[in-house]
Design a protein around this motif. Structure first.
Motif, PDB file in Angstrom:
ATOM      1  N   ARG A  99       7.375   3.884   1.237  1.00 25.99           N
ATOM      2  CA  ARG A  99       7.113   3.588  -0.174  1.00 25.99           C
ATOM      3  C   ARG A  99       8.230   2.735  -0.779  1.00 25.99           C
ATOM      4  NH1 ARG A  99       8.456   5.394  -4.979  1.00 25.99           N
ATOM      5  NH2 ARG A  99       9.845   6.967  -4.098  1.00 25.99           N
ATOM      6  N   LYS A 100       9.473   3.007  -0.389  1.00 26.30           N
ATOM      7  CA  LYS A 100      10.605   2.238  -0.913  1.00 26.30           C
ATOM      8  C   LYS A 100      10.659   0.838  -0.316  1.00 26.30           C
ATOM      9  CE  LYS A 100      13.522   6.291  -1.752  1.00 26.30           C
ATOM     10  NZ  LYS A 100      14.743   7.043  -1.326  1.00 26.30           N
ATOM     11  N   PHE A 101      10.266   0.724   0.951  1.00 31.21           N
ATOM     12  CA  PHE A 101      10.386  -0.560   1.655  1.00 31.21           C
ATOM     13  C   PHE A 101       9.338  -1.561   1.197  1.00 31.21           C
ATOM     14  CE2 PHE A 101       9.329  -3.332   5.265  1.00 31.21           C
ATOM     15  CZ  PHE A 101      10.582  -3.870   5.552  1.00 31.21           C
ATOM     16  N   PHE A 102       8.108  -1.114   1.041  1.00 31.32           N
ATOM     17  CA  PHE A 102       7.016  -2.023   0.679  1.00 31.32           C
ATOM     18  C   PHE A 102       6.858  -2.061  -0.838  1.00 31.32           C
ATOM     19  CE2 PHE A 102       5.902  -0.835   5.054  1.00 31.32           C
ATOM     20  CZ  PHE A 102       5.668  -2.091   5.595  1.00 31.32           C
ATOM     21  N   ASP A 103       7.075  -3.230  -1.407  1.00 35.09           N
ATOM     22  CA  ASP A 103       6.976  -3.390  -2.857  1.00 35.09           C
ATOM     23  C   ASP A 103       5.531  -3.583  -3.309  1.00 35.09           C
ATOM     24  OD1 ASP A 103       9.784  -3.282  -3.308  1.00 35.09           O
ATOM     25  OD2 ASP A 103       9.944  -5.346  -2.577  1.00 35.09           O
ATOM     26  N   SER A 104       4.737  -4.303  -2.511  1.00 36.02           N
ATOM     27  CA  SER A 104       3.379  -4.671  -2.937  1.00 36.02           C
ATOM     28  C   SER A 104       2.284  -4.033  -2.097  1.00 36.02           C
ATOM     29  CB  SER A 104       3.230  -6.200  -2.900  1.00 36.02           C
ATOM     30  OG  SER A 104       4.177  -6.813  -3.768  1.00 36.02           O
ATOM     31  N   ALA A 105       2.481  -3.972  -0.793  1.00 40.86           N
ATOM     32  CA  ALA A 105       1.477  -3.351   0.074  1.00 40.86           C
ATOM     33  C   ALA A 105       1.392  -1.855  -0.236  1.00 40.86           C
ATOM     34  CB  ALA A 105       1.833  -3.569   1.540  1.00 40.86           C
ATOM     35  N   ARG A 106       0.184  -1.309  -0.176  1.00 46.53           N
ATOM     36  CA  ARG A 106      -0.022   0.089  -0.547  1.00 46.53           C
ATOM     37  C   ARG A 106      -0.003   0.998   0.673  1.00 46.53           C
ATOM     38  NH1 ARG A 106      -4.674   3.355  -1.137  1.00 46.53           N
ATOM     39  NH2 ARG A 106      -6.019   1.614  -0.550  1.00 46.53           N
TER      40      ARG A 106
END
Length: 313
Positions: A99-106
Motif C-alpha cells: 500500500r505504501k509502495f504503490f501510489d496509484s495502482a490499487r
C-alpha cells in the motif's frame, strides 16, 4: 516485421502494453524487494534496482496489484518458523508495504481479507497431493540430477525412474512437477534454477521448489485464466501479469501455456476446464535446434521417447 523494425517500434509497443489495464500478481521475491526498498530508500544492487523500477512501471491508476500468490507461496513454505499469529502479522506487514509502495495502482485484496485468508491457509495444504509431490522431488534429488547427466541413454534411464516414481505416488506424468524435473535432464537452465537439486539432501529444499512450480500452476492457470474470463464479461482488468525478480522462475513461467480441455455451458455462463501445457522446445532444450525445431538423429529419437514417457503429444 524485421528484427530492426521491431527494435525501432519496441518502446512504443511496450508503452502501449503498459496502458492495458493489468492485474499484477506478485511473488515473495517481489514483495521482499519492496520491503527492502521502503526500509532504506535505496537499492541493494543492480538486480534490486531493476526489480523496483519494473514494479514502478505498473504504478498507474488502471492497474491492480495482487498479494495473493505471495501469500499462498509463504503459506506453503515447509521450513517456515512462523506460528499462526506471527504469520498473520507478517502478511499484514506485507500488505501495508504494498500500500505504501504503490501510489496509484490499487491493491485488490482488502486487508481484512488478507488477515482472514492468512489464518485460513496457515499450516493447511490446499492440495492433498503435496506430500506426494515432496516425496517425488526428494527422490529426484537422490538421483543426483545436479551432476548434469550426459548421454541420451543415461538421461532416458533416469527419466524412466522418475516416471515410475510418479506412477507409484499416483502423480500424473504430465504434472508440472514431473515435467519441470524432467526438463533439468535436457538442458533447461530455468528448471535447474528453480529446482536447485544438490548433492546433500539436507541442503535441498523441496518445499521451495514445489512452491515455485505451484506458482506457475496457480498464476498461469487458475488466476490468469480467471482474469481472461472476467474480461470477457466486461471486467476491469484486461490481462494478468506475473511479476517476479527471480529470472529463472520468470522464464519457467513462460515455458508453460494454458490449454482449455473442455467447456461446460450452465445457467451462470460458460465454465472452462483447463491445465498448463509445457512448451517443449524451451523445456527440453538439448533436443531442439536453434530454430526451435526438433533435432534429427539420436536427439530426435530421444525426443520421441521423452514425449512417450511423459504422455505428451
Amino acid at each position: 516485421m524485421s528484427r530492426d523494425q521491431y527494435e525501432e517500434m519496441r518502446p512504443m509497443l511496450e508503452y502501449w502494453m503498459l496502458m492495458v489495464p493489468t492485474l499484477c500478481f506478485l511473488d515473495v521475491c517481489s514483495v521482499g524487494h519492496i520491503k527492502d526498498y521502503l526500509a532504506t530508500g535505496a537499492f541493494k544492487d543492480e538486480k534490486h534496482e531493476a526489480s523496483i523500477l519494473n514494479l514502478k512501471r505498473y504504478d498507474m491508476a488502471q492497474h491492480g496489484v495482487s498479494y495473493l500468490p505471495a501469500l499462498m507461496e509463504k503459506a506453503s513454505d515447509q521450513r517456515s518458523k512462523f506460528d499462526e499469529n506471527n504469520f498473520v502479522i507478517e502478511a499484514k506487514g506485507d500488505w501495508e508495504a504494498l500500500r505504501k509502495f504503490f501510489d496509484s495502482a490499487r491493491i485488490v485484496e482488502p486487508q481484512e481479507f488478507i488477515e482472514s485468508y492468512a489464518r485460513e491457509v496457515f499450516g493447511v495444504h490446499p492440495e492433498i497431493k503435496i506430500p506426494d509431490y515432496l516425496k517425488f522431488l526428494e527422490f529426484a534429488n537422490s538421483l543426483r540430477l545436479h551432476d548434469n547427466i550426459k548421454g541420451s541413454s543415461k538421461r532416458l534411464g533416469v527419466l524412466d525412474m522418475l516416471c515410475e516414481k510418479a506412477d507409484e505416488l499416483d502423480i500424473s506424468r504430465r504434472h508440472p512437477v514431473v515435467i519441470t524435473t524432467a526438463a533439468t535432464l535436457f538442458g533447461c537452465e530455468a528448471a535447474k534454477h528453480v529446482m536447485k537439486f544438490c548433492g546433500n539432501p539436507n541442503n535441498f529444499n523441496a518445499g521451495n521448489a514445489l512452491g515455485d512450480i505451484q506458482l506457475v500452476q496457480r498464476v498461469k492457470g487458475t488466476l490468469t485464466k480467471a482474469i481472461e474470463q472476467e474480461e470477457a464479461r466486461g471486467g476491469r482488468f484486461k490481462k494478468g501479469e506475473f511479476i517476479t525478480a527471480d529470472s529463472g522462475l520468470q522464464k519457467l513461467f513462460q515455458y508453460f501455456k494454458v490449454q482449455v480441455l473442455d467447456e461446460h455451458v450452465g445457467e451462470d455462463g460458460v465454465a472452462q476446464e483447463f491445465h498448463v501445457e509445457p512448451v517443449q522446445c524451451y523445456l527440453f532444450v538439448d533436443l531442439f535446434d536453434e530454430n526451435l525445431k526438433p533435432k534429427g538423429g539420436k536427439a530426435g529419437k530421444a525426443l520421441e521417447q521423452v514425449r512417450k514417457m511423459l504422455l505428451l503429444a
